[in-house]
Design an enzyme around this catalytic site. Sequence first.
Site, PDB file in Angstrom:
ATOM      1  N   GLU A 103      33.466  48.361  44.286  1.00  0.00           N
ATOM      2  CA  GLU A 103      32.187  48.112  44.937  1.00  0.00           C
ATOM      3  C   GLU A 103      31.897  46.627  44.987  1.00  0.00           C
ATOM      4  OE1 GLU A 103      27.785  47.586  45.379  1.00  0.00           O
ATOM      5  OE2 GLU A 103      29.141  46.861  43.834  1.00  0.00           O
ATOM      6  N   ASP A 147      33.694  49.041  38.407  1.00  0.00           N
ATOM      7  CA  ASP A 147      34.215  47.681  38.447  1.00  0.00           C
ATOM      8  C   ASP A 147      33.117  46.651  38.224  1.00  0.00           C
ATOM      9  OD1 ASP A 147      33.335  48.554  41.064  1.00  0.00           O
ATOM     10  OD2 ASP A 147      34.130  46.676  41.876  1.00  0.00           O
TER      11      ASP A 147
END
Length: 366
Positions: free
Chosen positions: A127, A68
């Site tokens: 994250e 991400d």
Amino acid sequence: MTIIELFQKLLRFKSLTPNDDGAFDFIEEYLGADWTCLKVDMEGVKNRFYYKKFNENPQHLCFAGHIDVVPTGEGWSVDPFAADVIDGIITARGSQDMKSGDAAFLYACKNAKNFDGTLSILLTSDEEGEGTYGTIKMLEHLKEIDMIPNYAVVAEPTCEVVFGDAIKVGRRGSINGYLTIQGKQGHAAYPEKGINPVHQIAPLLEKIAGYDLDNGDEYFAPSKLVITDIRAGMQVTNVTPNKLDLMFNVRNSTNTKKEDVEAYIEKVFGHLNYSLRTTQGSYPFVTNKESKVVKAMENSIEEILGVKTKHSTAGGTSDARYFGAFGIEAIEFGVINDTIHSVGERTTVKEVEGLTKVFENLIEKF
């Protein structure tokens, strides 16, 4: 597919937290049937664990990262998801943080001919967000099925000025504090009839602002209490405030715990009518400098890049903290981190190719 082609492919997925945008399906196909894939998906977050057992040696080395990225923001000179190479530079969201690292270890692991034990890859789609259902959940699952790695390399961007100049052997934790001092509202012309919490705290600020709660050590700078917000009053000149709210943060080393912070606040403010709430979202960890994974990474960096690297614990938090909490000897190494999260985030072809060679050497020599 070359390493740069793989890197560009990953960058073109618009994987804004917690959406992987199909990246994990591609990665599973890219690694092929030799790699087993475990999936733990929760609350819109996808976690993947790919592993290949080369022999029965219990040694288990895991490469870890996140797919991400943060939002792009405005003001880019190029399409932030085009990932074109221009004069040896790729400007794209996630190029440093951290698809360069992802691409490097995916390529190195896929092409590994041999390893004395098990190689694995742990990737999450959350994250950059809260991380509540990310890496920690996959590690909990791996513990349940007795597949926790011995060692981990998190490929976050770690280098400062020269590629290869720093690996992270630990991270500080983060403690947040919310302090309220209760006073008694009054008229500014009659200060003796009220209790002004601003006046109460004024002589005490020097005891907390920038205060070092420990002396640091060879791994960590001192755990410093940093005031981030103070507010009181009604934004008028003739009324003294009823209460004062103060917020602070401590990026703590292994030498200071949340209870130590609370005890120090009590020491300073115990004579006042105060309340304190503390939270801790991440905990500090450090991997011993004599650990096999530290020594192996030092050797690979020096052999491939010709750089003698240093040990660092600087910066914010990363998912490496979760590995540390499970007793896994974890380090971080990746490209230079000078444009992470910024408009125009970029890295070089040379760094990505070099990072891949370092990981290939690490696997070969481990």
